[in-house]
Design an enzyme around this catalytic site. Structure first.
Site, PDB file in Angstrom:
ATOM      1  N   ASP A  13     -15.350  31.200  51.082  1.00 49.92           N
ATOM      2  CA  ASP A  13     -14.871  29.815  50.956  1.00 49.92           C
ATOM      3  C   ASP A  13     -13.461  29.631  51.499  1.00 49.92           C
ATOM      4  O   ASP A  13     -12.698  28.786  51.022  1.00 49.92           O
ATOM      5  CB  ASP A  13     -14.932  29.345  49.486  1.00 49.92           C
ATOM      6  CG  ASP A  13     -16.332  29.501  48.912  1.00 49.92           C
ATOM      7  OD1 ASP A  13     -17.294  29.307  49.670  1.00 49.92           O
ATOM      8  OD2 ASP A  13     -16.449  29.827  47.722  1.00 49.92           O
ATOM      9  N   GLN A 223     -19.868  34.510  53.725  1.00 53.93           N
ATOM     10  CA  GLN A 223     -19.210  35.298  52.689  1.00 53.93           C
ATOM     11  C   GLN A 223     -17.874  35.820  53.254  1.00 53.93           C
ATOM     12  O   GLN A 223     -17.273  35.126  54.050  1.00 53.93           O
ATOM     13  CB  GLN A 223     -20.106  36.435  52.161  1.00 53.93           C
ATOM     14  CG  GLN A 223     -21.300  35.943  51.370  1.00 53.93           C
ATOM     15  CD  GLN A 223     -22.430  35.397  52.233  1.00 53.93           C
ATOM     16  OE1 GLN A 223     -22.904  36.065  53.125  1.00 53.93           O
ATOM     17  NE2 GLN A 223     -22.876  34.205  51.952  1.00 53.93           N
TER      18      GLN A 223
HETATM   19  P1  GDP Z   1     -16.501  28.411  53.917  1.00 50.25           P
HETATM   20  O1  GDP Z   1     -17.591  28.865  53.023  1.00 50.25           O
HETATM   21  O2  GDP Z   1     -15.552  29.510  54.282  1.00 50.25           O
HETATM   22  O3  GDP Z   1     -17.007  27.673  55.126  1.00 50.25           O
HETATM   23  O4  GDP Z   1     -15.648  27.366  53.056  1.00 50.25           O
HETATM   24  P2  GDP Z   1     -16.206  26.192  52.092  1.00 50.25           P
HETATM   25  O5  GDP Z   1     -16.722  25.088  52.934  1.00 50.25           O
HETATM   26  O6  GDP Z   1     -17.099  26.748  51.049  1.00 50.25           O
HETATM   27  O7  GDP Z   1     -14.875  25.800  51.331  1.00 50.25           O
HETATM   28  C1  GDP Z   1     -13.742  25.437  52.032  1.00 50.25           C
HETATM   29  C2  GDP Z   1     -13.319  24.037  51.583  1.00 50.25           C
HETATM   30  O8  GDP Z   1     -12.029  23.783  52.080  1.00 50.25           O
HETATM   31  C3  GDP Z   1     -14.185  22.932  52.157  1.00 50.25           C
HETATM   32  O9  GDP Z   1     -14.267  21.903  51.216  1.00 50.25           O
HETATM   33  C4  GDP Z   1     -13.426  22.475  53.400  1.00 50.25           C
HETATM   34  O10 GDP Z   1     -13.694  21.127  53.744  1.00 50.25           O
HETATM   35  C5  GDP Z   1     -12.020  22.641  52.926  1.00 50.25           C
HETATM   36  N1  GDP Z   1     -10.993  22.930  53.949  1.00 50.25           N
HETATM   37  C6  GDP Z   1     -11.040  23.807  54.977  1.00 50.25           C
HETATM   38  N2  GDP Z   1      -9.845  23.868  55.583  1.00 50.25           N
HETATM   39  C7  GDP Z   1      -9.022  23.022  54.913  1.00 50.25           C
HETATM   40  C8  GDP Z   1      -7.651  22.679  55.035  1.00 50.25           C
HETATM   41  O11 GDP Z   1      -6.912  23.184  55.877  1.00 50.25           O
HETATM   42  N3  GDP Z   1      -7.175  21.754  54.132  1.00 50.25           N
HETATM   43  C9  GDP Z   1      -7.962  21.180  53.172  1.00 50.25           C
HETATM   44  N4  GDP Z   1      -7.433  20.301  52.345  1.00 50.25           N
HETATM   45  N5  GDP Z   1      -9.242  21.508  53.031  1.00 50.25           N
HETATM   46  C10 GDP Z   1      -9.768  22.425  53.881  1.00 50.25           C
HETATM   47  P1  IMO Z   2     -19.456  31.411  51.878  1.00 53.64           P
HETATM   48  O1  IMO Z   2     -20.135  31.770  53.165  1.00 53.64           O
HETATM   49  C1  IMO Z   2     -18.108  32.627  47.912  1.00 53.64           C
HETATM   50  C2  IMO Z   2     -20.569  35.628  45.830  1.00 53.64           C
HETATM   51  C3  IMO Z   2     -21.297  35.205  44.569  1.00 53.64           C
HETATM   52  C4  IMO Z   2     -21.382  36.537  43.829  1.00 53.64           C
HETATM   53  C5  IMO Z   2     -21.609  37.535  44.954  1.00 53.64           C
HETATM   54  C6  IMO Z   2     -23.066  37.895  45.190  1.00 53.64           C
HETATM   55  O2  IMO Z   2     -19.613  29.998  51.476  1.00 53.64           O
HETATM   56  O3  IMO Z   2     -18.025  31.884  51.880  1.00 53.64           O
HETATM   57  P2  IMO Z   2     -25.174  36.628  46.202  1.00 53.64           P
HETATM   58  O4  IMO Z   2     -25.774  35.310  45.843  1.00 53.64           O
HETATM   59  O5  IMO Z   2     -24.747  36.739  47.618  1.00 53.64           O
HETATM   60  O6  IMO Z   2     -26.030  37.788  45.780  1.00 53.64           O
HETATM   61  O7  IMO Z   2     -23.859  36.711  45.271  1.00 53.64           O
HETATM   62  O8  IMO Z   2     -21.068  36.937  46.123  1.00 53.64           O
HETATM   63  N1  IMO Z   2     -20.827  34.790  47.028  1.00 53.64           N
HETATM   64  C7  IMO Z   2     -19.958  33.925  47.557  1.00 53.64           C
HETATM   65  N2  IMO Z   2     -18.741  33.532  47.140  1.00 53.64           N
HETATM   66  N3  IMO Z   2     -18.599  32.159  49.068  1.00 53.64           N
HETATM   67  C8  IMO Z   2     -19.794  32.570  49.534  1.00 53.64           C
HETATM   68  O9  IMO Z   2     -20.269  32.236  50.761  1.00 53.64           O
HETATM   69  C9  IMO Z   2     -20.563  33.462  48.741  1.00 53.64           C
HETATM   70  N4  IMO Z   2     -21.772  34.036  48.885  1.00 53.64           N
HETATM   71  C10 IMO Z   2     -21.917  34.855  47.839  1.00 53.64           C
HETATM   72  O10 IMO Z   2     -20.581  34.238  43.844  1.00 53.64           O
HETATM   73  O11 IMO Z   2     -20.166  36.878  43.220  1.00 53.64           O
HETATM   74 MG    MG Z   3     -18.386  28.418  51.136  1.00 53.85          MG
END
Ligand code: GDP
Ligand code: IMO
Ligand code: MG
Length: 437
Positions: A13, A223
């Site tokens: 994330d 991840q």
């Molecule tokens: P990912 O799994 O690595 O693609 O990340 P996620 O989408 O799960 O979570 C990242 C969150 O941060 C999302 O809600 C994005 O829209 C937000 N995001 C990414 N870059 C920025 C940033 O520079 N500033 C802000 N405010 N939000 C961001």
């Molecule tokens: P993105 O791509 C954050 C975490 C789960 C758990 C562990 C194993 O959005 O960054 P799983 O369901 O894969 O067997 O869970 O990994 N986890 C993540 N945490 N972002 C993700 O994906 C995740 N994918 C799995 O919370 O601890």
């Molecule tokens: Mg994510």
């Protein structure tokens, strides 16, 4: 022309989706190389927020080829829902699915929950998307590949063996009755297969042809480093290789073809799931950042645990991924906090550690040692938009100092800085597709 890998350097994330979406506008192909519907990648275009689990984050860039690679595990129902959402939004996705990608079957979901319960204190707090059991079947060579799902007689034969084994295992080992019959599973998954078949093509061949034509390619990780099955904090991570090596095996590209490895770094730490996080915060700073940043899981909605930035894990991430550049995110979210800290090293049994220990028990015992930084002002959405247009030197000087310190410590240059969730809220210091290194 270049091939660039984008990986998460922390616990997921970090904003990989946003960074991939940004660079995708300059790429020809985007390949997602690991994970499945456990991932949640958010892309914000104007007022619309997209949350993708399976499709590569280049999907909104018109004309780009988006490949779901062989290293992934696919929940066909979820994938079809995503394809529908894209069509409803008027996008014309150019999506190709590897016949070598594995299929998450109903037993995998049931086993995921049952196994988590058995693990007690060692449960990772999975997303319950069947990821671990599906990759287990892949490794045990019981798994069903996409190419086999769309070939009805092969699917029937493989399902027959798997159904009996997994239903028995669920009820006898885990005391979890499984209610669907083999015929029901076959019928449901055959209907998915019919809808997905047109997207299935030999992606290794397509990627090979793109490489020989010197196309620009992005390999999108899911991840992150601390969740990698080998290099992450076992057993609290996921079940695939989420680091740069996984980009090779999960797409069918040799390491020599890769020009850049960009590590996405959130300027603080967040974590969904269990396991030790040495820099975790339990005070109001954590709730302030969580609420300001909307730090709730994209896939499960769980509140994300928040902590200060952790250099030992980033040094480790830099090594295991071979990072060539850093893409920072969330500089705007961390604004308005008076004093910010970075963990520069750990203390473990009186010893100074610059990187992470191998065992999770040692990791849990690591005491973070901090360096304090002066925080920067929140200049509001309009202010951040202007900064994104003007460039790095227009960032508040405290933010410049903070980011430069991290880059210097890691000896990795800054390629991009995110100051908002939108594609345009990105300061670009290096366009990876401008020329080969
Ligand atoms: P990912 O799994 O690595 O693609 O990340 P996620 O989408 O799960 O979570 C990242 C969150 O941060 C999302 O809600 C994005 O829209 C937000 N995001 C990414 N870059 C920025 C940033 O520079 N500033 C802000 N405010 N939000 C961001
Ligand atoms: P993105 O791509 C954050 C975490 C789960 C758990 C562990 C194993 O959005 O960054 P799983 O369901 O894969 O067997 O869970 O990994 N986890 C993540 N945490 N972002 C993700 O994906 C995740 N994918 C799995 O919370 O601890
Ligand atoms: Mg994510």
């Amino acid at each position: 022309m270049a091939v660039a890998v984008i990986v998460g350097t922390q616990w997921g994330d970090e904003g990989k989706g946003k960074i991939v979406d940004f660079y995708a506008s300059r790429a020809d192909l985007v390949v997602r190389f690991c994970g499945g519907a456990n991932a949640g990648h958010t892309i914000v275009h104007g007022k619309t927020k997209y949350k993708f689990h399976h499709v590569p984050s280049g999907i909104l860039s018109p004309g780009k080829i988006n490949i779901i690679g062989n290293g992934t595990v696919i929940d066909p129902k979820k994938l079809l829902e995503e394809i529908d959402t894209l069509h409803q939004a008027g996008a014309k996705p150019n999506l190709i699915i590897s016949p070598r990608a594995h299929i998450v079957l109903p037993y995998h979901f049931a086993l995921d929950s049952a196994q988590e319960q058995k693990k007690g204190g060692l449960a990772a707090g999975t997303t319950k998307r069947g990821i671990g059991p599906c990759y287990s079947d892949k490794a045990a060579r019981f798994g069903v590949r996409m190419g086999e799902l769309i070939d009805e007689p092969t699917f029937k034969e493989k399902l027959h063996v798997l159904h009996e084994l997994r239903v028995k295992g669920l009820s006898e080992v885990y005391n979890t009755p499984f209610s669907k019959s083999e015929a029901e599973v076959f019928s449901e998954y055959s209907s998915y297969a019919k809808k997905l078949a047109p997207y299935v093509k030999d992606t290794t061949e397509i990627i090979g042809a793109a490489l020989s034509k010197k196309k620009n390619m992005l390999l999108e990780g899911a991840q992150a480093t601390m969740l990698d099955i080998d290099h992450g904090l076992y057993p609290f991570g996921t079940s695939s290789n989420t680091t740069a090596g996984g980009a090779c095996t999960g797409s069918g590209i040799g390491p020599t073809a890769i020009d850049e490895v960009i590590g996405v770094v959130k300027v603080y730490t967040s974590r969904v799931g269990t396991g030790p996080v040495p820099t975790e915060l339990f005070d109001t700073t954590a709730s302030v950042i969580r609420d300001k940043g909307g730090e709730y899981g994209t896939t499960t909605g769980r509140p994300r645990r928040i902590g200060w930035l952790d250099l030992p894990t980033l040094r480790y991430a830099s090594q295991v991924n071979g990072l060539t550049g850093l893409a920072f995110t969330r500089v705007d979210t961390l604004s308005g906090v008076d004093e910010i800290k970075i963990c520069t090293h750990y203390s473990l049994n009186g010893k100074k550690l610059l990187t992470i220990p191998a065992s999770h028990a040692d990791f849990a015992a690591c005491k973070p040692i901090y360096k304090s930084f002066k925080g920067w002002e929140d200049i509001g959405a309009e202010g951040w938009s202007k900064v994104a247009k003007k460039g790095f030197s227009s960032l508040p000087k405290e933010a410049q100092a903070y980011l430069s310190f991290i880059s210097k410590e890691l000896k990795v240059p800054i390629y991009a800085v995110g100051v908002g969730a939108g594609r345009e809220d990105t300061i670009v210091l290096k366009d990876v597709f401008s020329k080969r290194r």
